[in-house]
Design a protein around this motif. Structure first.
Motif, mmCIF file in Angstrom:
data_model
loop_
_atom_site.group_PDB
_atom_site.id
_atom_site.type_symbol
_atom_site.label_atom_id
_atom_site.label_comp_id
_atom_site.label_asym_id
_atom_site.label_seq_id
_atom_site.Cartn_x
_atom_site.Cartn_y
_atom_site.Cartn_z
ATOM 1 N N THR A 49 0.831 -1.206 0.000
ATOM 2 C CA THR A 49 0.000 0.000 0.000
ATOM 3 C C THR A 49 0.862 1.251 0.000
ATOM 4 O OG1 THR A 49 -1.869 -1.074 1.102
ATOM 5 C CG2 THR A 49 -1.722 1.313 1.300
ATOM 6 N N ALA A 50 1.901 1.274 0.819
ATOM 7 C CA ALA A 50 2.781 2.443 0.875
ATOM 8 C C ALA A 50 3.420 2.707 -0.486
ATOM 9 C CB ALA A 50 3.849 2.243 1.943
ATOM 10 N N TYR A 51 3.873 1.654 -1.143
ATOM 11 C CA TYR A 51 4.515 1.785 -2.458
ATOM 12 C C TYR A 51 3.529 2.289 -3.505
ATOM 13 C CZ TYR A 51 7.574 0.486 -6.384
ATOM 14 O OH TYR A 51 8.361 0.503 -7.506
ATOM 15 N N SER A 52 2.256 1.890 -3.377
ATOM 16 C CA SER A 52 1.247 2.304 -4.353
ATOM 17 C C SER A 52 0.953 3.801 -4.287
ATOM 18 C CB SER A 52 -0.056 1.524 -4.142
ATOM 19 O OG SER A 52 -0.726 1.953 -2.965
ATOM 20 N N LEU A 53 1.344 4.453 -3.187
ATOM 21 C CA LEU A 53 1.103 5.892 -3.036
ATOM 22 C C LEU A 53 2.169 6.724 -3.741
ATOM 23 C CD1 LEU A 53 0.131 5.994 0.763
ATOM 24 C CD2 LEU A 53 -1.396 5.822 -1.201
ATOM 25 N N LEU A 54 3.233 6.077 -4.194
ATOM 26 C CA LEU A 54 4.331 6.794 -4.843
ATOM 27 C C LEU A 54 4.002 7.084 -6.302
ATOM 28 C CD1 LEU A 54 7.387 4.731 -3.522
ATOM 29 C CD2 LEU A 54 6.093 6.548 -2.369
ATOM 30 N N GLY A 55 4.550 8.179 -6.797
ATOM 31 C CA GLY A 55 4.365 8.540 -8.194
ATOM 32 C C GLY A 55 5.154 7.624 -9.112
ATOM 33 N N SER A 56 4.825 7.642 -10.393
ATOM 34 C CA SER A 56 5.452 6.740 -11.359
ATOM 35 C C SER A 56 6.945 7.009 -11.505
ATOM 36 C CB SER A 56 4.753 6.875 -12.719
ATOM 37 O OG SER A 56 4.818 8.220 -13.184
ATOM 38 N N SER A 57 7.367 8.277 -11.390
ATOM 39 C CA SER A 57 8.783 8.613 -11.514
ATOM 40 C C SER A 57 9.583 7.988 -10.380
ATOM 41 C CB SER A 57 8.971 10.132 -11.508
ATOM 42 O OG SER A 57 10.334 10.474 -11.562
ATOM 43 N N TRP A 58 9.071 8.077 -9.151
ATOM 44 C CA TRP A 58 9.750 7.482 -8.002
ATOM 45 C C TRP A 58 9.784 5.958 -8.144
ATOM 46 C CZ3 TRP A 58 8.482 9.050 -2.221
ATOM 47 C CH2 TRP A 58 9.407 8.426 -1.371
ATOM 48 N N GLN A 59 8.665 5.374 -8.549
ATOM 49 C CA GLN A 59 8.611 3.921 -8.694
ATOM 50 C C GLN A 59 9.558 3.420 -9.788
ATOM 51 O OE1 GLN A 59 4.537 2.756 -9.280
ATOM 52 N NE2 GLN A 59 4.028 2.883 -7.105
ATOM 53 N N SER A 60 9.715 4.206 -10.854
ATOM 54 C CA SER A 60 10.596 3.775 -11.945
ATOM 55 C C SER A 60 12.058 3.758 -11.510
ATOM 56 C CB SER A 60 10.426 4.701 -13.154
ATOM 57 O OG SER A 60 10.884 6.013 -12.854
ATOM 58 N N LYS A 61 12.407 4.569 -10.518
ATOM 59 C CA LYS A 61 13.785 4.628 -10.035
ATOM 60 C C LYS A 61 14.028 3.660 -8.874
ATOM 61 C CE LYS A 61 14.198 9.541 -11.229
ATOM 62 N NZ LYS A 61 14.362 10.913 -10.670
ATOM 63 N N THR A 62 12.949 3.223 -8.221
ATOM 64 C CA THR A 62 13.088 2.378 -7.034
ATOM 65 C C THR A 62 12.191 1.162 -7.163
ATOM 66 O OG1 THR A 62 13.471 4.378 -5.711
ATOM 67 C CG2 THR A 62 13.000 2.331 -4.512
ATOM 68 N N ALA A 63 12.766 -0.018 -7.258
ATOM 69 C CA ALA A 63 11.973 -1.246 -7.318
ATOM 70 C C ALA A 63 11.296 -1.478 -5.972
ATOM 71 C CB ALA A 63 12.872 -2.435 -7.658
ATOM 72 N N TYR A 64 10.194 -2.187 -6.008
ATOM 73 C CA TYR A 64 9.443 -2.444 -4.772
ATOM 74 C C TYR A 64 10.322 -3.128 -3.723
ATOM 75 C CZ TYR A 64 6.471 -4.840 -1.427
ATOM 76 O OH TYR A 64 5.937 -5.328 -0.260
ATOM 77 N N GLU A 65 11.127 -4.116 -4.143
ATOM 78 C CA GLU A 65 11.965 -4.860 -3.201
ATOM 79 C C GLU A 65 12.943 -3.920 -2.493
ATOM 80 O OE1 GLU A 65 11.400 -5.660 -6.321
ATOM 81 O OE2 GLU A 65 10.182 -7.493 -6.091
ATOM 82 N N ASP A 66 13.501 -2.965 -3.228
ATOM 83 C CA ASP A 66 14.436 -2.008 -2.628
ATOM 84 C C ASP A 66 13.704 -1.050 -1.697
ATOM 85 O OD1 ASP A 66 16.497 -3.155 -4.067
ATOM 86 O OD2 ASP A 66 16.243 -1.788 -5.770
#
Length: 376
Positions: A289-306
């Motif tokens: 849920t926390a990861y889903s709140l992040l924008g696409s730019s942040w997610q593209s630079k940071t994998a969920y596992e990291d």
């Protein structure tokens, strides 16, 4: 014949006969004994796990995911909650009065489209169908029992209303009756948990079972006493709308225009809520849920596992202070947090100043970036 030889032959015959008899004894009797339980193992009893009630904070956290904000074109809003796997949301009639299509915002700020499929002209109840919520796990409902005087309850409001989102109290009265505009409130709960504008349509939850027992609907002018419609009184009407949606909706009385939820939210309000919800999710180890709140730019630079690995050593994160600033089309949220962190040296407390930037992505508010500074 030599006597010694004779004795030797006799002893050999006896030994062979004994061996044969011993073989058949073992073959016929030992396997039968092996069907009994071995005495080397203690007999174990099957112990049923006790049905331990959920902790109050856990109930609140899990329940918030199922509470939505319902907004009309004029900007007014109320609350609703998911009650079945069809994507149907229960709310108050006054929240969606004289509207067919409404905007529904979920706890993670996703904006969805809802359609009013049932509404009453005299009981303050309505149902909104949200196709994108179909298949989601709904609330547990107390369909056959009514809460009693003195029961501990939680009143949840619109997740993006921010004012008194969660209040706690007890059932302080039962069987209350009154009228507001065209609606008749009969046999309703009086609750000590305050209900603020924007909370209308939210669930009233039994703290022991986590079940919804009522629909928060009205409040005194002073805001210290709320009123909730018992779910058991209206569930037949609600389920009939879910089974057979209304083809045409009745118009609610002239004095009820659908904006009696009486509150509007700003991007700054939503940003503040999302930051708090982000840290709540981290504290409950709900990293998805926390990861889903992040924008696409942040997610593209940071994998969920990291992303997840970056928070695994934090036992709790407490938000000490929070300041929100509107910066053009974006919102800056500055917060001070205290993190309880574990390491090889043990548990320590660290204080950080964290600056978030939030903005809209596809009409949804997202956390775009984070800057963390140690305050030690």
């Amino acid at each position: 014949m030599n006597v010694k030889w004779f004795i030797s032959i006799i002893m050999t015959i006896i030994l062979i006969s004994g061996g044969i008899l011993g073989y058949f004894h073992i073959k016929n009797t030992i396997p039968a004994q092996l069907t009994a339980p071995s005495k080397l193992y203690l007999e174990s009893e099957v112990v049923e796990k006790e049905n331990v009630p959920q902790a109050l904070k856990e109930i609140i956290f899990e329940s918030q995911k199922l509470v939505v904000k319902i907004e009309l074109p004029d900007g007014s809003f109320g609350s609703g909650f998911l009650y079945n796997d069809k994507g149907d949301v229960i709310t108050n009639a006054h929240v969606v009065a004289n509207a067919r299509d409404v905007k529904v915002t979920s706890a993670d700020s996703k904006e969805l489209t809802g359609e009013v499929i049932g509404i009453s002209i005299d009981t303050d109840i309505a149902v909104v169908r949200v196709p994108e919520l179909e298949g989601s796990q709904p609330f547990k409902l107390a369909k056959t029992r009514k809460a009693e005087l003195g029961d501990d309850v939680i009143a949840l409001g619109s997740p993006l209303g921010l004012q008194n989102t969660v209040t706690t109290g007890i059932i302080s009265g039962v069987g209350r009756e009154f009228e507001i505009d065209s609606f008749k409130y009969e046999d309703v709960f009086q609750i000590s948990a305050p209900i603020a504008p924007g909370n209308s349509g939210g669930p009233l939850i039994d703290t022991k079972t986590g079940e919804v027992v009522g629909i928060n609907s009205a409040t005194m002018d002073q805001g210290v006493i709320g009123f909730s419609i018992p779910l058991v009184n209206v569930i037949p009407m609600i389920e009939s709308w879910s089974a057979s949606p209304m083809e045409s909706l009745p118009r609610i009385g002239a004095n009820t225009t659908g904006n009696s939820a009486g509150e509007t939210s700003t991007n700054a309000d939503i940003a503040e809520y999302l930051v708090n919800y982000f840290y709540e999710s981290i504290n409950y180890r709900d990293y998805v849920t926390a990861y889903s709140l992040l924008g696409s730019s942040w997610q593209s630079k940071t994998a969920y596992e990291d992303f997840r690995a970056g928070y695994l050593d934090y036992l709790t994160i407490e938000v000490d202070d929070l300041l929100t600033k509107q910066n053009g089309n974006k919102v800056e949220v500055i917060t001070v947090i205290t993190a309880q962190e574990r390491s090889e040296k043990g548990v320590s407390y660290k204080k950080f100043k964290v600056t978030f930037e939030l903005g809209l992505e596809n009409d949804q508010m997202k956390i775009l970036s984070e800057k963390r500074e140690s305050m030690e």
